[in-house]
Design a protein around this motif. Structure first.
Motif, mmCIF file in Angstrom:
data_model
loop_
_atom_site.group_PDB
_atom_site.id
_atom_site.type_symbol
_atom_site.label_atom_id
_atom_site.label_comp_id
_atom_site.label_asym_id
_atom_site.label_seq_id
_atom_site.Cartn_x
_atom_site.Cartn_y
_atom_site.Cartn_z
ATOM 1 N N VAL A 1 1.005 -1.412 -0.078
ATOM 2 C CA VAL A 1 -0.164 -0.140 -0.100
ATOM 3 C C VAL A 1 1.002 1.369 0.127
ATOM 4 O O VAL A 1 1.377 1.241 0.690
ATOM 5 N N GLY A 2 0.197 1.880 -0.503
ATOM 6 C CA GLY A 2 1.610 3.218 -0.805
ATOM 7 C C GLY A 2 0.086 5.020 -0.883
ATOM 8 O O GLY A 2 -1.289 4.147 -0.881
ATOM 9 N N PRO A 3 0.156 5.331 -0.746
ATOM 10 C CA PRO A 3 -0.335 6.631 -0.620
ATOM 11 C C PRO A 3 -1.799 7.292 -1.936
ATOM 12 O O PRO A 3 -2.188 7.479 -1.931
ATOM 13 N N THR A 4 -0.901 6.482 -3.157
ATOM 14 C CA THR A 4 -1.819 6.456 -4.500
ATOM 15 C C THR A 4 -2.252 5.330 -4.873
ATOM 16 O O THR A 4 -2.816 5.498 -6.422
ATOM 17 N N GLY A 5 -2.222 4.469 -4.328
ATOM 18 C CA GLY A 5 -3.180 2.785 -4.340
ATOM 19 C C GLY A 5 -2.556 1.362 -3.086
ATOM 20 O O GLY A 5 -1.475 1.775 -2.440
ATOM 21 N N SER A 6 -3.000 0.302 -3.900
ATOM 22 C CA SER A 6 -2.992 -0.842 -3.247
ATOM 23 C C SER A 6 -2.682 -1.885 -3.915
ATOM 24 O O SER A 6 -3.490 -1.710 -5.423
ATOM 25 N N ASP A 7 -1.754 -2.532 -4.058
ATOM 26 C CA ASP A 7 -1.676 -3.665 -5.013
ATOM 27 C C ASP A 7 -1.295 -5.067 -4.462
ATOM 28 O O ASP A 7 -1.498 -5.601 -2.789
ATOM 29 N N ILE A 8 -1.630 -6.320 -5.099
ATOM 30 C CA ILE A 8 -1.829 -7.678 -4.387
ATOM 31 C C ILE A 8 -0.970 -8.046 -5.551
ATOM 32 O O ILE A 8 -0.520 -8.005 -6.220
ATOM 33 N N SER A 9 0.165 -8.990 -4.491
ATOM 34 C CA SER A 9 1.108 -10.545 -5.579
ATOM 35 C C SER A 9 0.651 -12.047 -5.224
ATOM 36 O O SER A 9 0.231 -12.151 -4.246
ATOM 37 N N ARG A 10 0.296 -12.500 -5.945
ATOM 38 C CA ARG A 10 0.110 -14.344 -6.048
ATOM 39 C C ARG A 10 1.273 -14.917 -5.809
ATOM 40 O O ARG A 10 0.784 -15.612 -6.763
ATOM 41 N N ASP A 11 1.949 -14.724 -6.406
ATOM 42 C CA ASP A 11 3.761 -14.383 -6.731
ATOM 43 C C ASP A 11 4.955 -14.924 -5.923
ATOM 44 O O ASP A 11 5.868 -14.540 -6.252
ATOM 45 N N GLY A 12 4.468 -14.435 -4.737
ATOM 46 C CA GLY A 12 5.343 -14.096 -3.623
ATOM 47 C C GLY A 12 6.080 -12.516 -3.850
ATOM 48 O O GLY A 12 7.083 -12.453 -3.689
ATOM 49 N N GLY A 13 5.627 -11.515 -4.206
ATOM 50 C CA GLY A 13 6.196 -10.630 -4.718
ATOM 51 C C GLY A 13 6.489 -10.333 -6.433
ATOM 52 O O GLY A 13 7.154 -9.424 -6.151
ATOM 53 N N ARG A 14 6.784 -11.328 -7.173
ATOM 54 C CA ARG A 14 7.600 -11.261 -8.437
ATOM 55 C C ARG A 14 7.046 -10.792 -9.151
ATOM 56 O O ARG A 14 7.614 -9.678 -10.103
ATOM 57 N N THR A 15 5.642 -10.605 -9.276
ATOM 58 C CA THR A 15 4.467 -9.822 -9.798
ATOM 59 C C THR A 15 3.617 -9.136 -8.984
ATOM 60 O O THR A 15 3.422 -9.542 -8.300
ATOM 61 N N TRP A 16 3.253 -8.057 -9.360
ATOM 62 C CA TRP A 16 1.854 -7.247 -8.569
ATOM 63 C C TRP A 16 1.254 -6.591 -9.937
ATOM 64 O O TRP A 16 0.882 -6.283 -10.594
#
Length: 349
Positions: free
Chosen positions: A301-316
């Motif tokens: 997360v950050g001030p411009t949005g939120s992201d999810i990774s389903r592969d251990g942080g390799r892609t978001w």
């Protein structure tokens, strides 16, 4: 110290999720909780789906025991001029909170009765020290991190659940780079892999020539350091770490001063932080908080949005455009917090 110090609706409101998820797959969204205050909550400590604590500006600490339906203000008296930036909670009753700042602005408080009373358990008396984050390896053993004093980062340690703290020797700490420091942005510049007392902890830096990750396997007595590969600068570097076990970790960051763009500002490790690999698809913007949900699923997360990774942080993948500073998960429940009293829980559509 501007780099350090300048870093609510009623009911529940579900924020719209953006596209990018396969048809039929559950999509995450944040459900905002009405806190009734406008403090900026960079300190976050979820305990479960029902219990969570937040700590922030204006000396504000809130606690919920009903999943965010209601919040109780429980901050220590006399702290209105202080900035809480981290809080660690063990249950609905026991918590340790950190305020930041130069000299005696850096303090630690502990409660064992749900915030009804607090004890000030540490007040920094070194004008050169500036404490950023606190973490616990188990219920008794904890560490707090200060920016470099005399050329090395300083570690404070407790062995009694935060009731007393002691500055640790620096003989096992590598030298800091010129201009290097840690970011007090989300309470996750210093983290532990678990609360099982195995002695593993990490902290992240920026500000200098390189953004680095320091690691300990002996409870903070000795540290090794490696480059993260994340770009560094006066307000850039690694802002947040998250480890799901002693081997697997993620690092996110960027530049607080330029939040809309953050190239190469996410990385992963599979060997406890000895080496870091850049994310293949990164958030692409400044992210101040990261957390593991379960398995290989992680959030940023950050001030411009939120992201999810389903592969251990390799892609978001982006799933929300709202502003948050911190994110943490506990017992399968994920919470986020940030500016204007914003606190939310993760839901799935």
């Amino acid at each position: 110290m501007i780099r350090k110090l300048s870093m609510a609706a009623l009911g529940l409101v579900t924020l719209a999720a953006t596209s990018g998820f396969a048809s039929g797959a559950p999509a995450p969204s944040w459900e905002l909780s009405g806190t009734g205050v406008t403090a900026r909550f960079r300190g976050l400590a979820p305990v479960s789906d029902r219990i969570a604590w937040v700590a922030g500006s204006g000396g504000t600490i809130l606690r919920t025991a009903d999943g965010g339906q209601t919040w109780q203000r429980v901050d220590p008296p006399g702290t209105a001029d202080l900035q809480f930036r981290d809080i660690e909670a063990f249950d609905a009753h026991h918590a340790v909170a950190l305020t930041i700042g130069e000299g005696d602005q850096s303090r630690l408080y502990a409660t064992s009765d749900g915030g009804a009373t607090w004890a000030e358990t540490f007040r920094n008396d070194d004008p050169a020290a500036f404490y950023d984050c606190v973490t616990f390896l188990d219920r008794r053993h904890g560490l707090a991190l200060s920016d470099p004093v005399g050329g090395t980062f300083r570690i404070l340690a407790t062995a009694d659940g935060g009731r007393t703290w002691h500055v640790q020797p620096t003989s096992g700490m590598p030298e800091a780079l010129p201009g290097e420091f840690a970011f007090a942005a989300s309470g996750t510049c210093l983290v532990a892999a678990d609360h099982l007392g195995r002695g593993h902890a990490w902290f992240a830096t920026g500000g200098g020539e390189r953004a680095r990750i320091f690691a300990t396997t002996d409870g903070g007595r000795s540290w090794r350091v490696t480059d993260s590969g994340v770009p560094s600068g006066p307000s850039a570097g690694v802002y947040s770490l998250a480890f799901r076990d002693p081997a697997h970790g993620i690092a996110v960051g960027g530049d607080y001063a330029v939040p809309e763009t953050a190239p190469h500002a996410a990385a992963t490790t599979r060997d406890g932080g000895r080496t870091w690999t850049p994310a293949r698809t990164e958030p692409g913007e400044y992210r101040s908080g990261a957390a593991w949900l379960h398995g290989t699923t992680a959030l940023a997360v950050g001030p411009t949005g939120s992201d999810i990774s389903r592969d251990g942080g390799r892609t978001w993948t982006r799933f929300d455009g709202g502003s948050f500073d911190a994110v943490l998960c506990a017992k399968g429940a994920c919470w986020a917090s940030g500016e204007q009293g914003r606190v939310a829980k993760l839901a799935w559509r």
